[in-house]
Structure formats: structure tokens, C-alpha cells
Design a protein around this motif. Structure first.
Motif, PDB file in Angstrom:
ATOM      1  N   ASP A  17       3.016  11.481   0.994  1.00  0.00           N
ATOM      2  CA  ASP A  17       3.304  10.238   0.760  1.00  0.00           C
ATOM      3  C   ASP A  17       1.932   9.430   0.825  1.00  0.00           C
ATOM      4  N   LEU A  18       0.884  10.330   1.259  1.00  0.00           N
ATOM      5  CA  LEU A  18      -0.541   9.666   1.271  1.00  0.00           C
ATOM      6  C   LEU A  18      -1.030   9.290   0.031  1.00  0.00           C
ATOM      7  N   GLY A  19      -0.610  10.204  -1.028  1.00  0.00           N
ATOM      8  CA  GLY A  19      -1.355  10.114  -2.383  1.00  0.00           C
ATOM      9  C   GLY A  19      -2.620  10.764  -2.519  1.00  0.00           C
ATOM     10  N   MET A  20      -2.979  11.769  -1.608  1.00  0.00           N
ATOM     11  CA  MET A  20      -4.202  12.339  -1.748  1.00  0.00           C
ATOM     12  C   MET A  20      -4.324  13.320  -2.896  1.00  0.00           C
ATOM     13  N   GLY A  21      -5.618  13.169  -3.370  1.00  0.00           N
ATOM     14  CA  GLY A  21      -5.913  14.339  -4.351  1.00  0.00           C
ATOM     15  C   GLY A  21      -5.962  15.462  -4.138  1.00  0.00           C
ATOM     16  N   LYS A  22      -5.919  16.762  -4.916  1.00  0.00           N
ATOM     17  CA  LYS A  22      -5.777  18.303  -4.659  1.00  0.00           C
ATOM     18  C   LYS A  22      -6.978  18.814  -3.752  1.00  0.00           C
ATOM     19  N   ARG A  57      -2.838  10.503   9.666  1.00  0.00           N
ATOM     20  CA  ARG A  57      -2.631  11.942   9.982  1.00  0.00           C
ATOM     21  C   ARG A  57      -2.008  12.682   8.778  1.00  0.00           C
ATOM     22  N   THR A  58      -2.858  13.645   8.330  1.00  0.00           N
ATOM     23  CA  THR A  58      -2.707  14.192   6.926  1.00  0.00           C
ATOM     24  C   THR A  58      -2.012  15.547   6.914  1.00  0.00           C
ATOM     25  N   VAL A  59      -2.430  16.555   7.792  1.00  0.00           N
ATOM     26  CA  VAL A  59      -1.947  17.943   7.470  1.00  0.00           C
ATOM     27  C   VAL A  59      -1.733  18.397   9.218  1.00  0.00           C
ATOM     28  N   LEU A  60      -0.580  19.187   9.138  1.00  0.00           N
ATOM     29  CA  LEU A  60      -0.350  19.813  10.591  1.00  0.00           C
ATOM     30  C   LEU A  60      -0.344  21.238  10.370  1.00  0.00           C
ATOM     31  N   ARG A 100     -13.102   7.868   5.047  1.00  0.00           N
ATOM     32  CA  ARG A 100     -14.141   7.751   4.359  1.00  0.00           C
ATOM     33  C   ARG A 100     -14.037   7.710   2.769  1.00  0.00           C
ATOM     34  N   THR A 101     -12.688   8.588   2.381  1.00  0.00           N
ATOM     35  CA  THR A 101     -12.420   8.532   1.137  1.00  0.00           C
ATOM     36  C   THR A 101     -10.770   8.739   0.791  1.00  0.00           C
ATOM     37  N   GLN A 102     -10.341   7.724   0.004  1.00  0.00           N
ATOM     38  CA  GLN A 102      -9.139   7.905  -0.285  1.00  0.00           C
ATOM     39  C   GLN A 102      -8.016   7.327   0.514  1.00  0.00           C
ATOM     40  N   ILE A 103      -7.951   7.727   1.761  1.00  0.00           N
ATOM     41  CA  ILE A 103      -6.921   7.036   2.732  1.00  0.00           C
ATOM     42  C   ILE A 103      -7.431   6.306   3.911  1.00  0.00           C
ATOM     43  N   PRO A 104      -6.651   5.551   4.447  1.00  0.00           N
ATOM     44  CA  PRO A 104      -7.077   4.949   5.822  1.00  0.00           C
ATOM     45  C   PRO A 104      -7.584   5.700   6.806  1.00  0.00           C
TER      46      PRO A 104
END
Length: 230
Positions: free
Chosen positions: A125-130, A207-210, A199-203
Motif C-alpha cells: 500500500d506504500l507504492g514503493m518501487g521495485k 514500516r515497510t518490511v517484516l 529519504r526517498t519515495q515514502i514518509p
């Protein structure tokens, strides 16, 4: 009466003598330069090299003898304090634990099957790039392995023996990610999540990966088995 030499003859003899003296002086300077700039440095280098070899051998001998001395002194002090019995008990416990770990690992090796894995749960849901997802997965995997090295080294050894398998799956929200984290910790599994620096793409603080594991496959599947592959 003796005949005096003529003036031209006297001048020729003096010039001849002066030439020989100058030639000898020049040859002496050349030989002195050669000795100073080549022969002497070479001799000094050979002496220094041989000195280092001798001192190195002596130093190694002193170092070895020092290690032996420390061991002997430690043993004698332990015997004086009556601590040798305690050390035997502790060593016996360690040996039992090591033997148990070795037996279980040997059984795993005999079967030749992978029994441990790590799951990387990625928020979509964060819309992170690959590239961003890959970097966050790396951070989570490293954090989980560091934790395993400190808290569950035997599990980490068995996990790495068969290729250190990692599977990336996806979840839809931070709430779902944190729910999985709590469940994994309650089940006694290693679980680490990553908060991004922003620093890039997301606030910042997202919390991105578990990472769940490394741990037994069945235990990890009980937490993440319902999630779809990324």
C-alpha cells in the motif's frame, strides 16, 4: 757539472705528473661515490633483513611460550581456589548441549532436507518501487540474521546450511504487518521490521518490511502461510 733540464722538458714533466694526480683523484671520487651509494646500502639492507628474521623467530618463540605460561598459570590458580570442580561441571553442561545440537543437526543432514526459512512481508500500500522494495527486504533480512546470530545461533547454522531460503510475500497495511509481527514474537520466532528513514519515495518512519525467521518452516507458515507471493 750536471746538465740542467731545459724549460720545455721541465714543463712537460710537471704537466704529466699533474695529469696523473688529477686522474687518480677523480677515480677516487668515483669509487667513493659507488661505495657510498651502492655497496654500503646493500650491505646495510642485508644486515637489516637478517636481523628481522632473527628477531621474528625469537618473538614467535616468546609468544608461544607466553601462551603456554598463561594456560599453566590459569590452571594452577583454579586448582588453588578449588574452582576446577566447578569448571568441570560447566564444561560438562556445555558438552551436553553441543552434543544435542550436533545430533539434531546430523539428523537434518542425513535427511538432506531444508527445515528452516525466512519470510519477508512487504507492504504494497506504500507504492514503493521495485528497487525500494528490494532495499527494504535486504535491510529486514540483515536485521533478522543479526538477531538470530545473537539469540538463536543453532537455528541460524541450520538455516544457512541449506541455502538460507527467503520468500517475499505481500500485505496491505501497517496494521496487518504489525499483527504478524506480534504473532511471530509470541510464537518464539525471530521477527524484525524496518522503519524507513524517509529519504526517498515514502514518509519517514514508514514500516515497510517484516522479516519472520529464520525459523522452522511449519512454525513460520503458521504465521505467514495465508499471504500471497509478492
Amino acid at each position: 757539472m750536471s746538465r740542467l733540464p731545459s724549460l720545455p722538458s721541465a714543463l712537460s714533466a710537471r704537466t704529466y705528473a699533474s695529469t696523473h694526480v688529477a686522474t687518480a683523484a677523480l677515480l677516487g671520487l668515483v669509487l667513493g661515490w659507488a661505495v657510498q651509494h651502492w655497496a654500503v646500502p646493500q650491505y646495510i639492507c642485508r644486515l637489516a633483513r637478517s636481523g628481522r628474521e632473527v628477531s621474528g623467530g625469537a618473538g614467535a618463540g616468546l609468544k608461544n611460550s607466553g601462551v603456554v605460561g598463561e594456560k599453566r598459570d590459569g590452571s594452577s590458580k583454579a586448582a588453588e581456589k578449588g574452582e576446577d570442580i566447578l569448571m568441570e561441571d560447566v564444561d560438562g553442561d556445555d558438552a551436553t548441549t553441543d552434543e544435542t545440537d550436533t545430533d539434531s543437526e546430523s539428523e537434518s543432514e542425513a535427511g538432506g532436507t531444508r527445515e528452516h526459512k525466512m519470510i519477508l512481508v512487504v507492504r504494497t500500500d506504500l507504492g514503493m518501487g521495485k528497487g525500494k522494495m528490494a532495499a527494504q527486504c535486504c535491510h529486514a533480512a540483515v536485521a533478522a540474521v543479526d538477531t538470530a546470530r545473537r539469540t538463536q545461533p543453532a537455528t541460524l547454522r541450520r538455516y544457512e546450511r541449506y541455502g538460507a531460503a527467503k520468500v517475499a510475500v505481500k500485505c496491505q497495511s501497517e496494521e496487518e504487518l504489525m499483527e504478524l509481527f506480534v504473532k511471530a514474537r509470541k510464537a518464539g520466532l525471530i521477527a524484525e521490521y524496518i522503519e524507513d528513514a524517509g529519504r526517498t519515495q515514502i514518509p519517514e518512519g514508514s514500516r515497510t518490511v517484516l522479516a519472520v525467521g529464520p525459523g522452522p518452516i511449519e512454525a513460520v507458515n503458521a504465521i505467514t502461510g495465508h499471504l500471497k507471493l509478492l
